[in-house]
Design a protein around this motif. Structure first.
Motif, PDB file in Angstrom:
ATOM      1  N   TYR A 153       0.815  -1.198   0.000  1.00 45.96           N
ATOM      2  CA  TYR A 153       0.000   0.000   0.000  1.00 45.96           C
ATOM      3  C   TYR A 153       0.861   1.266   0.000  1.00 45.96           C
ATOM      4  O   TYR A 153       1.985   1.240   0.509  1.00 45.96           O
ATOM      5  CB  TYR A 153      -0.940   0.000   1.211  1.00 45.96           C
ATOM      6  CG  TYR A 153      -2.000  -1.057   1.105  1.00 45.96           C
ATOM      7  CD1 TYR A 153      -3.051  -0.915   0.198  1.00 45.96           C
ATOM      8  CD2 TYR A 153      -1.948  -2.212   1.872  1.00 45.96           C
ATOM      9  CE1 TYR A 153      -4.017  -1.896   0.069  1.00 45.96           C
ATOM     10  CE2 TYR A 153      -2.909  -3.196   1.748  1.00 45.96           C
ATOM     11  CZ  TYR A 153      -3.946  -3.029   0.851  1.00 45.96           C
ATOM     12  OH  TYR A 153      -4.892  -3.991   0.728  1.00 45.96           O
ATOM     13  N   PRO A 154       0.341   2.363  -0.570  1.00 48.18           N
ATOM     14  CA  PRO A 154       1.086   3.625  -0.511  1.00 48.18           C
ATOM     15  C   PRO A 154       1.223   4.073   0.943  1.00 48.18           C
ATOM     16  O   PRO A 154       0.465   3.644   1.804  1.00 48.18           O
ATOM     17  CB  PRO A 154       0.229   4.597  -1.323  1.00 48.18           C
ATOM     18  CG  PRO A 154      -1.131   3.974  -1.379  1.00 48.18           C
ATOM     19  CD  PRO A 154      -0.929   2.500  -1.301  1.00 48.18           C
ATOM     20  N   TYR A 155       2.183   4.919   1.193  1.00 47.09           N
ATOM     21  CA  TYR A 155       2.515   5.453   2.521  1.00 47.09           C
ATOM     22  C   TYR A 155       3.177   4.419   3.418  1.00 47.09           C
ATOM     23  O   TYR A 155       3.624   4.738   4.512  1.00 47.09           O
ATOM     24  CB  TYR A 155       1.284   6.052   3.227  1.00 47.09           C
ATOM     25  CG  TYR A 155       0.734   7.231   2.472  1.00 47.09           C
ATOM     26  CD1 TYR A 155       1.494   8.383   2.321  1.00 47.09           C
ATOM     27  CD2 TYR A 155      -0.529   7.169   1.880  1.00 47.09           C
ATOM     28  CE1 TYR A 155       1.004   9.451   1.595  1.00 47.09           C
ATOM     29  CE2 TYR A 155      -1.019   8.238   1.157  1.00 47.09           C
ATOM     30  CZ  TYR A 155      -0.243   9.376   1.018  1.00 47.09           C
ATOM     31  OH  TYR A 155      -0.719  10.421   0.307  1.00 47.09           O
ATOM     32  N   VAL A 156       3.229   3.138   2.990  1.00 44.34           N
ATOM     33  CA  VAL A 156       4.049   2.190   3.743  1.00 44.34           C
ATOM     34  C   VAL A 156       5.029   1.506   2.790  1.00 44.34           C
ATOM     35  O   VAL A 156       5.662   0.532   3.152  1.00 44.34           O
ATOM     36  CB  VAL A 156       3.223   1.120   4.480  1.00 44.34           C
ATOM     37  CG1 VAL A 156       2.525   1.733   5.673  1.00 44.34           C
ATOM     38  CG2 VAL A 156       2.239   0.455   3.538  1.00 44.34           C
ATOM     39  N   SER A 157       5.095   2.012   1.545  1.00 43.54           N
ATOM     40  CA  SER A 157       6.048   1.432   0.606  1.00 43.54           C
ATOM     41  C   SER A 157       6.794   2.563  -0.094  1.00 43.54           C
ATOM     42  O   SER A 157       6.607   3.737   0.232  1.00 43.54           O
ATOM     43  CB  SER A 157       5.308   0.552  -0.412  1.00 43.54           C
ATOM     44  OG  SER A 157       4.294   1.284  -1.049  1.00 43.54           O
ATOM     45  N   GLN A 158       7.600   2.212  -1.067  1.00 41.80           N
ATOM     46  CA  GLN A 158       8.429   3.180  -1.795  1.00 41.80           C
ATOM     47  C   GLN A 158       9.222   4.064  -0.828  1.00 41.80           C
ATOM     48  O   GLN A 158       9.948   3.541  -0.005  1.00 41.80           O
ATOM     49  CB  GLN A 158       7.560   4.055  -2.729  1.00 41.80           C
ATOM     50  CG  GLN A 158       6.655   3.251  -3.651  1.00 41.80           C
ATOM     51  CD  GLN A 158       7.423   2.408  -4.649  1.00 41.80           C
ATOM     52  OE1 GLN A 158       8.492   2.763  -5.074  1.00 41.80           O
ATOM     53  NE2 GLN A 158       6.869   1.264  -5.008  1.00 41.80           N
ATOM     54  N   GLU A 159       8.983   5.397  -0.877  1.00 40.64           N
ATOM     55  CA  GLU A 159       9.802   6.263  -0.017  1.00 40.64           C
ATOM     56  C   GLU A 159       9.351   6.213   1.444  1.00 40.64           C
ATOM     57  O   GLU A 159      10.041   6.692   2.334  1.00 40.64           O
ATOM     58  CB  GLU A 159       9.834   7.710  -0.534  1.00 40.64           C
ATOM     59  CG  GLU A 159       8.510   8.415  -0.563  1.00 40.64           C
ATOM     60  CD  GLU A 159       7.877   8.353  -1.955  1.00 40.64           C
ATOM     61  OE1 GLU A 159       7.393   9.380  -2.425  1.00 40.64           O
ATOM     62  OE2 GLU A 159       7.882   7.264  -2.567  1.00 40.64           O
ATOM     63  N   TYR A 160       8.182   5.604   1.677  1.00 43.38           N
ATOM     64  CA  TYR A 160       7.696   5.488   3.055  1.00 43.38           C
ATOM     65  C   TYR A 160       7.953   4.094   3.625  1.00 43.38           C
ATOM     66  O   TYR A 160       7.379   3.723   4.639  1.00 43.38           O
ATOM     67  CB  TYR A 160       6.198   5.781   3.126  1.00 43.38           C
ATOM     68  CG  TYR A 160       5.827   7.167   2.675  1.00 43.38           C
ATOM     69  CD1 TYR A 160       6.059   8.265   3.503  1.00 43.38           C
ATOM     70  CD2 TYR A 160       5.253   7.388   1.429  1.00 43.38           C
ATOM     71  CE1 TYR A 160       5.719   9.542   3.094  1.00 43.38           C
ATOM     72  CE2 TYR A 160       4.911   8.653   1.009  1.00 43.38           C
ATOM     73  CZ  TYR A 160       5.154   9.734   1.847  1.00 43.38           C
ATOM     74  OH  TYR A 160       4.812  10.984   1.440  1.00 43.38           O
ATOM     75  N   ILE A 161       8.817   3.335   2.930  1.00 42.89           N
ATOM     76  CA  ILE A 161       9.008   1.935   3.289  1.00 42.89           C
ATOM     77  C   ILE A 161       9.415   1.759   4.760  1.00 42.89           C
ATOM     78  O   ILE A 161       9.078   0.754   5.386  1.00 42.89           O
ATOM     79  CB  ILE A 161      10.037   1.279   2.336  1.00 42.89           C
ATOM     80  CG1 ILE A 161      10.116  -0.226   2.543  1.00 42.89           C
ATOM     81  CG2 ILE A 161      11.405   1.892   2.469  1.00 42.89           C
ATOM     82  CD1 ILE A 161       8.969  -0.975   1.971  1.00 42.89           C
ATOM     83  N   VAL A 162      10.111   2.780   5.301  1.00 47.46           N
ATOM     84  CA  VAL A 162      10.535   2.690   6.708  1.00 47.46           C
ATOM     85  C   VAL A 162       9.323   2.555   7.616  1.00 47.46           C
ATOM     86  O   VAL A 162       9.316   1.795   8.584  1.00 47.46           O
ATOM     87  CB  VAL A 162      11.350   3.939   7.093  1.00 47.46           C
ATOM     88  CG1 VAL A 162      11.765   3.862   8.554  1.00 47.46           C
ATOM     89  CG2 VAL A 162      12.558   4.060   6.200  1.00 47.46           C
ATOM     90  N   LEU A 163       8.279   3.278   7.253  1.00 51.07           N
ATOM     91  CA  LEU A 163       7.043   3.215   8.022  1.00 51.07           C
ATOM     92  C   LEU A 163       6.432   1.815   7.931  1.00 51.07           C
ATOM     93  O   LEU A 163       5.872   1.306   8.894  1.00 51.07           O
ATOM     94  CB  LEU A 163       6.070   4.262   7.467  1.00 51.07           C
ATOM     95  CG  LEU A 163       5.017   4.802   8.419  1.00 51.07           C
ATOM     96  CD1 LEU A 163       5.660   5.398   9.646  1.00 51.07           C
ATOM     97  CD2 LEU A 163       4.165   5.828   7.701  1.00 51.07           C
ATOM     98  N   GLY A 164       6.562   1.212   6.732  1.00 51.30           N
ATOM     99  CA  GLY A 164       5.952  -0.103   6.510  1.00 51.30           C
ATOM    100  C   GLY A 164       6.711  -1.226   7.182  1.00 51.30           C
ATOM    101  O   GLY A 164       6.109  -2.130   7.752  1.00 51.30           O
ATOM    102  N   THR A 165       8.048  -1.180   7.096  1.00 46.33           N
ATOM    103  CA  THR A 165       8.810  -2.298   7.649  1.00 46.33           C
ATOM    104  C   THR A 165       9.117  -2.104   9.122  1.00 46.33           C
ATOM    105  O   THR A 165       9.248  -3.070   9.855  1.00 46.33           O
ATOM    106  CB  THR A 165      10.142  -2.495   6.903  1.00 46.33           C
ATOM    107  OG1 THR A 165      10.818  -1.244   6.852  1.00 46.33           O
ATOM    108  CG2 THR A 165       9.911  -3.011   5.511  1.00 46.33           C
ATOM    109  N   MET A 166       9.255  -0.859   9.540  1.00 45.71           N
ATOM    110  CA  MET A 166       9.642  -0.622  10.935  1.00 45.71           C
ATOM    111  C   MET A 166       8.521   0.038  11.730  1.00 45.71           C
ATOM    112  O   MET A 166       8.062  -0.492  12.727  1.00 45.71           O
ATOM    113  CB  MET A 166      10.887   0.274  10.996  1.00 45.71           C
ATOM    114  CG  MET A 166      12.164  -0.451  10.691  1.00 45.71           C
ATOM    115  SD  MET A 166      12.453  -1.804  11.849  1.00 45.71           S
ATOM    116  CE  MET A 166      12.847  -0.879  13.330  1.00 45.71           C
ATOM    117  N   GLY A 167       8.075   1.186  11.262  1.00 41.34           N
ATOM    118  CA  GLY A 167       7.147   2.013  12.038  1.00 41.34           C
ATOM    119  C   GLY A 167       5.931   1.273  12.541  1.00 41.34           C
ATOM    120  O   GLY A 167       5.818   0.981  13.736  1.00 41.34           O
TER     121      GLY A 167
END
Lengths: 223, 291
Positions: free
Chosen positions: B99-113
């Motif tokens: 999903y957007p906002y947890v992938s691409q440039e926000y991947i940190v949010l997706g894998t860690m946050g």
């Protein structure tokens, strides 16, 4: 005969309290499905352990045939699955048991959560239980690679790539899991070692702590 | 067994084993605090547990016999069309990261946050939900958070599987372990051995005339990118050693110049005619030693 042998050992080592502490206790009414059928939800923990024992035993038999190197891993699994007597059943038990363990553990976790059994004084046991959950997921992840078929290879590749995207430590995690820069010979031997030695060792230690705490604290009371 | 009073035993226990007879003040063991029909664990309760365990075990064995554990084809790193799929219990995380906002440039949010918050919250649940109340309907915050997460996990898993089956459909792919099983079944019906999926190692053919200047062209033109540094091929790319047995010099000139369907690119624009000629002459010499 056995009694005399037992007494002879007991006189020297005082082993009776050891097993009595574990074995000799009462099962209260509210967790006994014989009295309240709805108490079957209290069985999930025991079933998780039962399947875990199956996993350990079937895994021990699998390592008799499995060869952890990229040339022979697939061939050895293929041989085990199709040529060895009952090999398909043993591998089937290990393969489907992995799913079953996750399901049972999930249900057990939900039971503990929704009955509020993790509350004082059992906080530590919950934390240890969650660690067991993570270890089991790790076992699932590392075990998936071992048959070395396409599904295993590409799922692992994606999995490690996801781990790699973690800031700062990600590349180190990937390096550690890959044992290099790609999913290859080193990755397979590493995953094998992690799956067969490191994680089961940690798992057994955690299970011991889990059960010790249950015995020490007793099961949580009725709601 | 647990409650016998045999006088020849060294230590005599009463009731709960942790309370030794005559050990001073007798603290009531924890189970007596739940009055009711309690039952001795050994042997009464354990025996019932084992009976249930036997039934479960038989059911499980039947399942493993009815449904063989899947096995696809050997791992081939060059297989670009394989649709990767984690084990089912990782699917929710796998789907979540699409999903957007947890992938691409926000991947940190997706894998860690977000996973850190969720799994951390689960790990530390006893320290976050510290009230004395245990019934779930009296703990609305904790329970509703758990229900929400459950719904999310189930939803993500189902959607992920949906995507996967859809992808299989549009790419017209049948999962490898099904293909393999089907082929084995067909072979069995004809009374044959199932087709072998294990690659036999190719007989090693040495490079002929390795010091030839054509070897430099091989390196410059990046033939080794696909055909491997030792020219023995990799994955679906064939070996160049022994290629002289398969093709004549003229055929090799044509293949190098115009490429070949199945992955071989054309080098007619990258190499001069002289170089191609030199290369093909050398490749034509790559024959297995006569026996």
């Amino acid at each position: 005969m056995f009694k005399n042998v037992y007494n002879w050992i007991d006189e020297r080592l005082d082993i009776t309290p050891l097993w009595r502490d574990v074995a000799d206790h009462e099962v209260p009414e509210h967790v006994n499905p014989a009295h309240h059928f709805s108490a079957f939800v209290y069985c999930f923990g025991g079933l998780t352990f039962f399947i875990t024992v199956i996993q350990i035993l079937s895994g021990m038999f699998l390592t008799m045939y499995y060869v952890p190197d990229i040339l022979n891993a697939y061939a050895s699994v293929d041989y085990l699955n199709h040529k060895v007597a009952f090999g398909g059943i043993v591998r089937g038990m290990h393969h489907f048991g992995a799913s079953l363990v996750i399901v049972m553990m999930f249900l057990h976790t939900l039971r503990v959560f929704f009955t509020g059994s993790y509350k004082a004084p059992r906080e530590m046991n919950w934390v240890v239980g969650m660690l067991i959950f993570f270890i089991m997921l790790g076992l699932g992840f590392t075990g998936y690679l071992l048959p070395w078929d396409n599904k295993a290879y590409f799922a692992t590749k994606v999995g490690v790539q996801i781990a790699e995207s973690v800031p700062y430590i990600g590349p180190y995690i990937a390096q550690f899991l890959y044992g290099g820069d790609i999913v290859g010979a080193q990755t397979l031997t590493r995953f094998f070692a992690i799956h067969v030695f490191f994680l089961p060792g940690a798992l057994i230690a955690m299970l011991a702590a889990h059960f010790l705490m249950i015995r020490k604290q007793g099961i949580s009371g009725p709601l | 067994m647990a409650h016998g009073h045999k006088s020849n035993e060294k230590v005599v226990f009463v009731g709960d084993s942790r309370v030794k007879k005559g050990a001073g003040v007798q603290v009531p063991p924890d189970y007596t605090s739940y009055p009711g029909k309690s039952e001795a664990f050994i042997p009464n309760f354990l025996l019932k547990e084992w009976m249930v365990g036997c039934v479960v075990l038989v059911g499980f064995l039947v399942w493993t016999i009815a449904e063989p554990a899947p096995l696809g084809y050997p791992a081939d790193p060059t297989n670009a069309s394989f649709i990767p799929m984690p084990d089912w219990y990782f699917l929710f995380l796998y789907q979540f990261l699409k999903y957007p906002y947890v992938s691409q440039e926000y991947i940190v949010l997706g894998t860690m946050g977000i996973p850190a918050v969720l799994f951390g919250g689960l790990l530390l649940a006893p320290f976050l939900d510290t009230g004395k109340e245990r019934r779930f309907y009296r703990r609305p915050i904790a329970s509703s958070l758990m229900f929400l997460s459950l719904i999310a996990v189930v939803y993500l898993t189902v959607i992920s599987w949906d995507h996967y089956t859809h992808q299989l459909e549009i790419t017209n792919t049948i999962p490898e372990h099904h293909v393999r099983e089907e082929k084995a079944r067909e072979a069995a019906e004809k009374g044959q051995e199932p087709p072998s999926t294990v690659k036999k190692p190719a007989a090693a053919v040495a490079i002929v005339d390795a010091k030839d200047p054509a070897m430099d062209i091989i390196k410059q033109a990046q033939c080794i990118g696909c055909h491997a540094a030792d020219l023995k091929g990799q994955g679906s790319f064939p070996a160049l050693t022994g290629v002289g047995d398969k093709y004549s010099k003229e055929e090799l000139v044509d293949i190098v110049t115009n490429g070949k369907s199945g992955g071989m690119p054309e080098f007619g624009t990258k190499l001069s005619a002289d170089e191609i000629d030199q290369l093909a002459t050398w490749l034509a010499k790559q024959k297995a030693p006569a026996k």
